[in-house]
Design an enzyme around this catalytic site. Sequence first.
Site, mmCIF file in Angstrom:
data_model
loop_
_atom_site.group_PDB
_atom_site.id
_atom_site.type_symbol
_atom_site.label_atom_id
_atom_site.label_comp_id
_atom_site.label_asym_id
_atom_site.label_seq_id
_atom_site.Cartn_x
_atom_site.Cartn_y
_atom_site.Cartn_z
ATOM 1 C CB SER A 19 3.564 -0.457 -4.025
ATOM 2 O OG SER A 19 2.459 0.238 -4.573
ATOM 3 C CE LYS A 72 -3.590 -2.620 0.313
ATOM 4 N NZ LYS A 72 -4.127 -3.136 -0.914
ATOM 5 C CB CYS A 73 4.465 1.791 0.118
ATOM 6 S SG CYS A 73 5.719 3.077 0.107
ATOM 7 C CG ASN A 74 2.085 7.149 -1.986
ATOM 8 O OD1 ASN A 74 0.999 6.592 -2.150
ATOM 9 N ND2 ASN A 74 2.202 8.292 -1.337
#
Length: 181
Positions: free
Chosen positions: A39, A35-37
Site C-alpha cells: 500500500s 492493509k497490504c504491504n
Amino acid sequence: MDSIYQFNAPLYNSESFPLSQLKGKTILIVNTASKCNFSVQLSALEKLYQEYKSSGFTILAFPCNQFGQNEPLDNLAIKDFYQAQFNVSFEVFGKVMVNGPEAHPLFNYLKSHTRGISQNRAIKWNFTKFLINTEGQLVARYAPRTKPETLKHVIEANLQKKTSGKKSPKIVTNFAALKGI
C-alpha cells in the site's frame, strides 16, 4: 474496436463511471488494498499522477479484498484512508473482485488480453498494474513488486505517442517486471 471503453465501474460512492470518459488518456489500472504491504505504493502512484496528469495520464484504483483480506474497509472508508494516509487524488472505485466467477468484467478483459508470471492469466496479488494506451487497449501488465516510479519511461513513451499521433502498440507484456510474483 476492442477496448476498456466498453466497461462501466462503480466509484467508491457507488456512482457508475463509464470508462469511455477516459478516451485519449494513458491509464494505469491498479488493484489496491489499504492493509497490504504494497500500500505504500499509493504515494508513488500519486506522485506519478501529479507529474503526468496534465499530459493526459490518469490512474484508476480498484480496491480488492481477495488477497489476504487486505481490504476490510468499506468503499467510503477506503477513499478517506487513501486520501488521509497517501494524499491520493486519482479515481478510487468501489471494491471489486478481480478473479473468480464474480470478477468485474474489466478485470476479465484485462486478464484475457495478457498473462502474468508463468503465463498465468489470474491476478496473484494486490497492486498488479495494467497500462492502457490512448485507444483504450492494454499495453502491458506489471507485477505487484514493480515500483510505480519504474514505469515512468513507458508512461512517457505512451504520452509521446499521443502527441506525435503514432498509434501505441496493442500489447507489449513486460515479463521482466513480472518476476517474483
